[in-house]
Write an enzyme that holds these catalytic residues in place. Structure first.
Site, PDB file in Angstrom:
ATOM      1  N   ASP A  12       1.229  -1.029  -0.161  1.00 46.38           N
ATOM      2  CA  ASP A  12       0.184   0.114   0.104  1.00 46.38           C
ATOM      3  C   ASP A  12       0.815   1.114   0.090  1.00 46.38           C
ATOM      4  O   ASP A  12       1.866   0.623   0.052  1.00 46.38           O
ATOM      5  CB  ASP A  12      -0.485   0.476   0.884  1.00 46.38           C
ATOM      6  CG  ASP A  12      -0.577   0.188   2.359  1.00 46.38           C
ATOM      7  OD1 ASP A  12       1.160   0.654   2.506  1.00 46.38           O
ATOM      8  OD2 ASP A  12      -1.205   0.034   3.431  1.00 46.38           O
ATOM      9  N   ASN A  19      -4.344  13.268  -0.440  1.00 52.10           N
ATOM     10  CA  ASN A  19      -5.412  13.554  -1.044  1.00 52.10           C
ATOM     11  C   ASN A  19      -6.060  15.001  -0.347  1.00 52.10           C
ATOM     12  O   ASN A  19      -6.584  15.547  -0.636  1.00 52.10           O
ATOM     13  CB  ASN A  19      -6.842  12.865  -0.599  1.00 52.10           C
ATOM     14  CG  ASN A  19      -6.495  11.507  -1.105  1.00 52.10           C
ATOM     15  OD1 ASN A  19      -6.334  12.099  -2.508  1.00 52.10           O
ATOM     16  ND2 ASN A  19      -7.073  10.009  -1.597  1.00 52.10           N
ATOM     17  N   GLU A  63      -5.395   2.229  -1.851  1.00 48.40           N
ATOM     18  CA  GLU A  63      -4.546   2.572  -2.240  1.00 48.40           C
ATOM     19  C   GLU A  63      -3.952   1.030  -2.153  1.00 48.40           C
ATOM     20  O   GLU A  63      -2.359   1.188  -1.615  1.00 48.40           O
ATOM     21  CB  GLU A  63      -3.360   3.766  -1.989  1.00 48.40           C
ATOM     22  CG  GLU A  63      -3.377   3.236   0.484  1.00 48.40           C
ATOM     23  CD  GLU A  63      -4.682   3.479   0.752  1.00 48.40           C
ATOM     24  OE1 GLU A  63      -4.452   3.552   2.178  1.00 48.40           O
ATOM     25  OE2 GLU A  63      -5.919   3.357   0.570  1.00 48.40           O
TER      26      GLU A  63
END
Length: 243
Positions: free
Chosen positions: A186, A194, A229
């Site tokens: 990940d 974000n 992710e």
């Protein structure tokens, strides 16, 4: 609610195949203007000599008499660029057995030798329309299968495909006594990206990570996006140390 954009319609690529130029000319006479496309005259060697890309044709008319054209019909059906072409065989009206054999060998339709230009054009248009519609359906099926198995953002396989692939891999390796590796990866602190830079930047990072993972794997390895992710990498024939 907008309508789907119109697709680009390319001109159909068609050919009349005959050893005898007079036979090819007879079939072509009066057809170019009625079809709105040109029928190219080729010999059997010319049409069989093309590659999958250069030899591709949408429709082929076989104008030779006798068994030679039926032998050529079988060859065309196994040619990479012609196996999905609409193939018409010119046939005498009173030669029913040959016409039946041509249809059994994969001809899409028969073209009566004594038919006029209007009738020949109508038969060719109908066979061509059926072929192009089949192409459209095959393309749509391929697109739907890709959408069902792929993640739209990264182009990697999606979770559904990855889980089935992993189950198949585990079953094969148990049966063969070989090992395999699984890596879960990940992106650290992805929420911070974000929050600070926006979701568009996050999407760009995920796409780049996916591309780098893909470029560093072997051809038979599989990488999938299984979460926001999170990525799963399946490594066939791999020991724990290699993984």
């Amino acid at each position: 609610f907008a309508e789907s954009p119109a697709t680009f319609e390319r001109a159909p690529v068609m050919a009349v195949v005959a050893n005898d130029r007079a036979a090819a000319g007879r079939v072509r006479r009066g057809l170019d203007s009625r079809l709105g496309a040109r029928l190219e005259a080729l010999t059997p060697d010319q049409i069989l000599g093309g590659s999958e890309s250069t030899g591709r044709r949408d429709l082929v008319v076989l104008a030779d008499e006798g068994e030679d054209s039926l032998w050529l019909l079988s060859e065309l059906r196994s040619h990479p660029g012609l196996k999905r072409a609409a193939i018409l065989v010119e046939n005498a009206a009173d030669d029913g057995p040959r016409g039946t054999r041509a249809l059994d060998l994969g001809a899409n339709a028969l073209l009566r030798r004594d038919a006029g230009p209007r009738e020949r054009a109508a038969i060719i248009r109908r066979a061509l329309a059926q072929k192009l519609e089949l192409d459209r359906l095959v393309h749509q099926l391929d697109a739907n299968l890709r959408m069902a198995a792929r993640d739209h953002l990264t182009g990697l396989y999606n979770r559904r495909y990855a889980m089935q692939h992993l189950a198949d891999l585990a079953g094969r390796t148990r049966a063969d006594g070989r090992g395999y590796g699984v890596i879960i990866a990940d992106v650290d602190h992805f929420k911070r990206v974000n929050d600070r830079l926006g979701h568009a930047a996050g999407d760009a990072i995920l796409a780049e990570v996916a591309a780098r993972l893909q470029s560093n794997l072997r051809g038979h390895d599989m990488v999938a996006r299984i979460g926001g992710e999170e990525f799963l990498i399946a490594l066939p024939d791999t020991t724990p140390a290699q993984a």
